[in-house]
Motif scaffolding. Structure first.
Motif, PDB file in Angstrom:
ATOM      1  N   ARG A  13      -5.536 -11.959  -3.973  1.00 31.20           N
ATOM      2  CA  ARG A  13      -5.003 -10.626  -4.133  1.00 31.20           C
ATOM      3  C   ARG A  13      -4.196 -10.252  -2.665  1.00 31.20           C
ATOM      4  NH1 ARG A  13      -7.390  -6.907  -7.333  1.00 31.20           N
ATOM      5  NH2 ARG A  13      -5.719  -5.692  -6.650  1.00 31.20           N
ATOM      6  N   ILE A  14      -3.519  -9.658  -2.796  1.00 28.78           N
ATOM      7  CA  ILE A  14      -2.463  -9.069  -1.673  1.00 28.78           C
ATOM      8  C   ILE A  14      -2.603  -7.594  -1.585  1.00 28.78           C
ATOM      9  CG2 ILE A  14      -0.522  -8.995  -0.428  1.00 28.78           C
ATOM     10  CD1 ILE A  14       0.173 -12.002  -1.597  1.00 28.78           C
ATOM     11  N   PHE A  15      -3.228  -6.933  -1.027  1.00 24.93           N
ATOM     12  CA  PHE A  15      -3.459  -5.296  -0.970  1.00 24.93           C
ATOM     13  C   PHE A  15      -2.477  -4.661  -0.249  1.00 24.93           C
ATOM     14  CE2 PHE A  15      -7.625  -7.388  -2.061  1.00 24.93           C
ATOM     15  CZ  PHE A  15      -8.100  -6.468  -3.204  1.00 24.93           C
ATOM     16  N   PRO A  16      -2.097  -3.360  -0.907  1.00 24.46           N
ATOM     17  CA  PRO A  16      -1.163  -2.769  -0.197  1.00 24.46           C
ATOM     18  C   PRO A  16      -1.460  -2.456   1.190  1.00 24.46           C
ATOM     19  CG  PRO A  16      -1.658  -1.853  -2.272  1.00 24.46           C
ATOM     20  CD  PRO A  16      -2.608  -2.958  -1.968  1.00 24.46           C
ATOM     21  N   PRO A  17      -0.323  -2.342   2.126  1.00 25.43           N
ATOM     22  CA  PRO A  17      -0.581  -2.089   3.471  1.00 25.43           C
ATOM     23  C   PRO A  17      -1.545  -0.662   3.737  1.00 25.43           C
ATOM     24  CG  PRO A  17       1.645  -1.844   2.790  1.00 25.43           C
ATOM     25  CD  PRO A  17       1.128  -2.459   1.679  1.00 25.43           C
ATOM     26  N   GLN A  18      -1.887  -0.464   4.803  1.00 22.41           N
ATOM     27  CA  GLN A  18      -2.602   0.701   5.025  1.00 22.41           C
ATOM     28  C   GLN A  18      -1.973   1.273   6.404  1.00 22.41           C
ATOM     29  OE1 GLN A  18      -5.864   1.649   3.165  1.00 22.41           O
ATOM     30  NE2 GLN A  18      -4.379   0.263   2.072  1.00 22.41           N
ATOM     31  N   ASN A  19      -2.342   2.725   6.683  1.00 26.28           N
ATOM     32  CA  ASN A  19      -1.904   3.307   7.895  1.00 26.28           C
ATOM     33  C   ASN A  19      -0.451   3.724   7.613  1.00 26.28           C
ATOM     34  OD1 ASN A  19      -4.242   3.136   9.207  1.00 26.28           O
ATOM     35  ND2 ASN A  19      -3.785   0.845   9.793  1.00 26.28           N
ATOM     36  N   ARG A  20      -0.049   4.223   6.377  1.00 24.24           N
ATOM     37  CA  ARG A  20       1.259   4.391   6.283  1.00 24.24           C
ATOM     38  C   ARG A  20       1.513   5.637   6.400  1.00 24.24           C
ATOM     39  NH1 ARG A  20       1.979   4.305   0.957  1.00 24.24           N
ATOM     40  NH2 ARG A  20       4.092   3.468   0.944  1.00 24.24           N
ATOM     41  N   TYR A  21       0.650   6.503   6.888  1.00 20.80           N
ATOM     42  CA  TYR A  21       0.809   8.085   6.825  1.00 20.80           C
ATOM     43  C   TYR A  21       1.742   8.368   8.142  1.00 20.80           C
ATOM     44  CZ  TYR A  21      -2.602   9.164   3.571  1.00 20.80           C
ATOM     45  OH  TYR A  21      -3.315   9.058   2.388  1.00 20.80           O
ATOM     46  N   GLY A  22       2.598   9.128   8.335  1.00 17.58           N
ATOM     47  CA  GLY A  22       3.542   9.491   9.415  1.00 17.58           C
ATOM     48  C   GLY A  22       4.801   8.491   9.500  1.00 17.58           C
ATOM     49  N   TYR A  23       5.050   7.786   8.417  1.00 15.52           N
ATOM     50  CA  TYR A  23       6.146   6.901   8.232  1.00 15.52           C
ATOM     51  C   TYR A  23       6.945   7.573   7.214  1.00 15.52           C
ATOM     52  CZ  TYR A  23       4.314   3.024  11.169  1.00 15.52           C
ATOM     53  OH  TYR A  23       3.765   2.433  12.090  1.00 15.52           O
ATOM     54  N   LEU A  24       8.169   7.131   7.314  1.00 14.29           N
ATOM     55  CA  LEU A  24       9.052   7.545   6.061  1.00 14.29           C
ATOM     56  C   LEU A  24       8.785   6.342   5.107  1.00 14.29           C
ATOM     57  CD1 LEU A  24      11.348   9.242   4.494  1.00 14.29           C
ATOM     58  CD2 LEU A  24      12.933   7.824   6.027  1.00 14.29           C
ATOM     59  N   ARG A  25       8.214   6.595   4.133  1.00 14.44           N
ATOM     60  CA  ARG A  25       7.659   5.474   3.120  1.00 14.44           C
ATOM     61  C   ARG A  25       8.616   5.210   2.227  1.00 14.44           C
ATOM     62  NH1 ARG A  25       4.545   8.270   0.508  1.00 14.44           N
ATOM     63  NH2 ARG A  25       4.886  10.245   1.384  1.00 14.44           N
ATOM     64  N   LEU A  26       9.353   4.125   2.271  1.00 21.77           N
ATOM     65  CA  LEU A  26      10.494   3.870   1.162  1.00 21.77           C
ATOM     66  C   LEU A  26      10.041   2.294   0.472  1.00 21.77           C
ATOM     67  CD1 LEU A  26      13.651   4.999   3.108  1.00 21.77           C
ATOM     68  CD2 LEU A  26      12.226   6.036   1.614  1.00 21.77           C
ATOM     69  N   ASP A  27       8.751   2.025   0.857  1.00 21.27           N
ATOM     70  CA  ASP A  27       8.321   0.679   0.509  1.00 21.27           C
ATOM     71  C   ASP A  27       7.607   0.592  -0.941  1.00 21.27           C
ATOM     72  OD1 ASP A  27       6.350   2.142   1.670  1.00 21.27           O
ATOM     73  OD2 ASP A  27       5.306   0.066   2.473  1.00 21.27           O
ATOM     74  N   MET A  28       7.140   1.487  -1.480  1.00 20.66           N
ATOM     75  CA  MET A  28       6.332   1.425  -2.552  1.00 20.66           C
ATOM     76  C   MET A  28       6.696   2.265  -3.680  1.00 20.66           C
ATOM     77  SD  MET A  28       2.619   0.838  -0.775  1.00 20.66           S
ATOM     78  CE  MET A  28       1.666   0.669  -2.401  1.00 20.66           C
ATOM     79  N   ASN A  29       8.008   2.598  -3.808  1.00 16.71           N
ATOM     80  CA  ASN A  29       8.461   3.480  -4.922  1.00 16.71           C
ATOM     81  C   ASN A  29       7.805   4.794  -4.953  1.00 16.71           C
ATOM     82  OD1 ASN A  29      10.190   1.358  -5.078  1.00 16.71           O
ATOM     83  ND2 ASN A  29       9.116   0.721  -6.727  1.00 16.71           N
ATOM     84  N   GLU A  30       7.191   5.506  -3.867  1.00 18.57           N
ATOM     85  CA  GLU A  30       6.641   6.796  -4.200  1.00 18.57           C
ATOM     86  C   GLU A  30       7.912   7.736  -3.836  1.00 18.57           C
ATOM     87  OE1 GLU A  30       2.484   5.730  -1.606  1.00 18.57           O
ATOM     88  OE2 GLU A  30       4.702   5.509  -0.710  1.00 18.57           O
ATOM     89  N   ASN A  31       7.454   9.082  -4.120  1.00 17.84           N
ATOM     90  CA  ASN A  31       8.335  10.073  -3.531  1.00 17.84           C
ATOM     91  C   ASN A  31       8.022  10.342  -2.254  1.00 17.84           C
ATOM     92  OD1 ASN A  31       9.568  12.588  -2.595  1.00 17.84           O
ATOM     93  ND2 ASN A  31       9.145  13.828  -4.753  1.00 17.84           N
ATOM     94  N   PRO A  32       9.150   9.918  -1.253  1.00 17.18           N
ATOM     95  CA  PRO A  32       8.467  10.248   0.162  1.00 17.18           C
ATOM     96  C   PRO A  32       8.555  11.493   0.627  1.00 17.18           C
ATOM     97  CG  PRO A  32      10.830   9.629  -0.151  1.00 17.18           C
ATOM     98  CD  PRO A  32      10.288   9.548  -1.375  1.00 17.18           C
ATOM     99  N   GLU A  33       8.833  12.435  -0.193  1.00 13.96           N
ATOM    100  CA  GLU A  33       8.471  13.899   0.031  1.00 13.96           C
ATOM    101  C   GLU A  33       7.431  14.692  -0.408  1.00 13.96           C
ATOM    102  OE1 GLU A  33      12.671  15.638   2.210  1.00 13.96           O
ATOM    103  OE2 GLU A  33      12.772  15.080   0.121  1.00 13.96           O
TER     104      GLU A  33
END
Length: 350
Positions: A13-33
Motif C-alpha cells: 500500500r502507498i497511502f496518500p500524502p498528508q499535511n496538504r492543507y495550506g497548499y494549492l492542491r492540484l495533485d489528487m483531482n480535488e476541487n482546489p477551492e
C-alpha cells in the motif's frame, strides 16, 4: 502466533500524502477551492446536537439523488466513497482466484483490492500514444473473469469509450458470466455517461462520487447505480450505517441548489479553457483528454519541477512508470487557480 490473512500481509500500500492543507492542491483531482463558503456555513447551521447524536438516515438523500439522476431509489446503493463501492462489488461479484480486467495505468485501488481479496488482476496497458485498444481488453476477458472495470473517463489518462466499444465489452462479459463496472467519477467533466445501460443489461454497475465536481472529498459520499437485484446484493454487504450524516446532509443540499451545480460546471469549464489556451501559447506538449485533469510535459525533469512547485506551495502529481514519467498531472480549477499555476510553472520550468 495469531492468524493474519496472507493476502493482507502481502499487499503493498502507498497511502496518500498528508499535511496538504495550506497548499494549492492540484495533485489528487480535488476541487482546489471547494464549495462557496456561504453555502457551507448555511448547511452547517443545520447540524444540531440531536442530529449528530442520531444514527444517519439515508433515505431522504437517496430519494433526492434518484430524482436528480432519473432512476428509482431502489437502483441506488450509497457507499463511503468510491473506495468502499469497489470493495463491496469485488467481495460480492468476484470468486476468490477469479480475474478482474482493468486498463493500466488506472485508479490504484482496483489493483489493491484484487490483491487484498485474492483476485487475479489482469491490467491491459495503454499504448505509447495514450490510447487504449478495446480489442486488447476483450482479449483479456476469459472464463476466469468475474469483473471488468472501465473508467469513463479513465483516471489518470482520460479518453472516453464509445457506446459501440462498451457494448462489445458487455457482450463478451455476458458470454463468460462477468459483471462490468463503469466508474464515472469524472463524467460531469466530459458529459458522457453509460447510466442508461443499467436498464438494458443485467450485469452493469455505474460508480459515481461526490468527491470531484461536487467538492465533498472530505465527506466520503459515493454510490453504485444498477438494477435492483445487484443493488440488493450490495446493500447486504454493507455495514448498517455506511455513510455519515455530514455527507448525507451536504449531498442533499447540493441537490436542492441546482445553481451550485451549474456554477461548479461553469467554473470548471472556464478554468480548463484558460489553462489549455495558456499551454498552447507557451508551447507546451499536453494531453487534455477528458476529466478535470491534464498531463503536461515540462521542459525540465518532472520530479525536479514538482519539487520546485511544492516549494512554491503548489502540489502536482508525478509518476514512476515509463509511459508517464516525463509528465506532471494537474487537476483543473477556476481561472484564478489556473493563473496561479501557470505563473508558477513558467517560473519553475526553466
Amino acid at each position: 502466533m495469531y492468524y493474519v490473512n496472507q493476502n493482507i500481509k502481502d499487499v503493498v500500500r502507498i497511502f496518500p500524502p498528508q499535511n496538504r492543507y495550506g497548499y494549492l492542491r492540484l495533485d489528487m483531482n480535488e476541487n482546489p477551492e471547494g464549495l462557496p463558503q456561504q453555502f457551507v456555513d448555511e448547511v452547517l447551521e443545520e447540524f444540531t446536537p440531536e442530529y449528530l447524536a442520531t444514527y444517519p438516515e439515508p433515505d431522504v438523500f437517496i430519494q433526492k439523488y434518484a430524482a436528480f439522476v432519473k432512476v428509482k431509489p431502489e437502483n441506488i446503493c450509497i457507499t463511503n466513497g468510491s473506495d468502499a463501492a469497489i470493495r463491496y462489488a469485488f467481495e460480492v461479484f468476484a470468486e476468490k482466484g477469479s480475474s478482474v480486467v482493468t486498463v493500466t495505468p488506472s485508479f490504484e485501488m482496483y489493483g489493491v483490492n484484487c490483491n487484498m481479496l485474492g483476485l487475479v488482476h489482469k491490467p491491459v496497458p495503454y499504448s505509447s500514444d495514450f490510447t487504449i485498444s478495446i480489442d486488447r481488453i476483450i482479449e483479456a476477458i476469459d472464463d476466469t473473469t468475474d469483473i471488468i472495470v472501465l473508467l469513463n473517463p479513465n483516471n489518470p489518462i482520460g479518453p472516453n469509450f464509445t457506446l459501440e466499444e462498451v457494448t462489445r465489452v458487455i457482450s463478451k462479459a455476458n458470454q463468460v458470466g462477468a459483471v462490468v463496472i463503469f466508474d464515472e467519477a469524472y463524467h460531469y467533466f466530459c458529459k458522457s455517461s453509460f447510466l442508461d445501460l443499467i436498464e438494458k443489461y443485467d450485469n452493469v454497475l455505474i460508480f459515481r462520487t461526490f468527491s470531484k465536481l461536487f467538492s465533498l472529498a472530505g465527506c466520503r459520499l459515493g454510490m453504485v447505480i444498477s438494477n435492483t437485484t445487484i443493488i440488493e446484493y450490495l446493500r447486504k454487504a454493507r455495514p448498517s450505517f455506511e455513510v455519515n450524516a455530514l455527507a448525507l446532509k451536504f449531498g442533499e443540499k447540493i441537490i436542492d441548489h441546482p445553481e451550485i451545480f451549474d456554477a461548479l460546471i461553469k467554473t470548471a469549464e472556464l478554468g480548463r479553457s484558460y489553462l489549455l489556451n495558456s499551454l498552447e501559447k507557451n508551447h507546451y506538449e499536453y494531453y487534455p483528454q477528458s476529466g478535470n485533469f491534464i498531463f503536461i510535459k515540462p521542459h525540465i525533469d518532472s520530479n525536479m519541477l514538482a519539487c520546485r512547485l511544492m516549494n512554491n506551495k503548489i502540489l502536482v502529481k508525478t509518476y514512476g512508470n515509463d509511459l508517464l514519467k516525463d509528465y506532471i498531472r494537474i487537476n483543473t480549477g477556476s481561472v484564478k487557480v489556473m493563473e496561479q499555476f501557470m505563473n508558477a510553472l513558467l517560473e519553475a520550468d526553466r
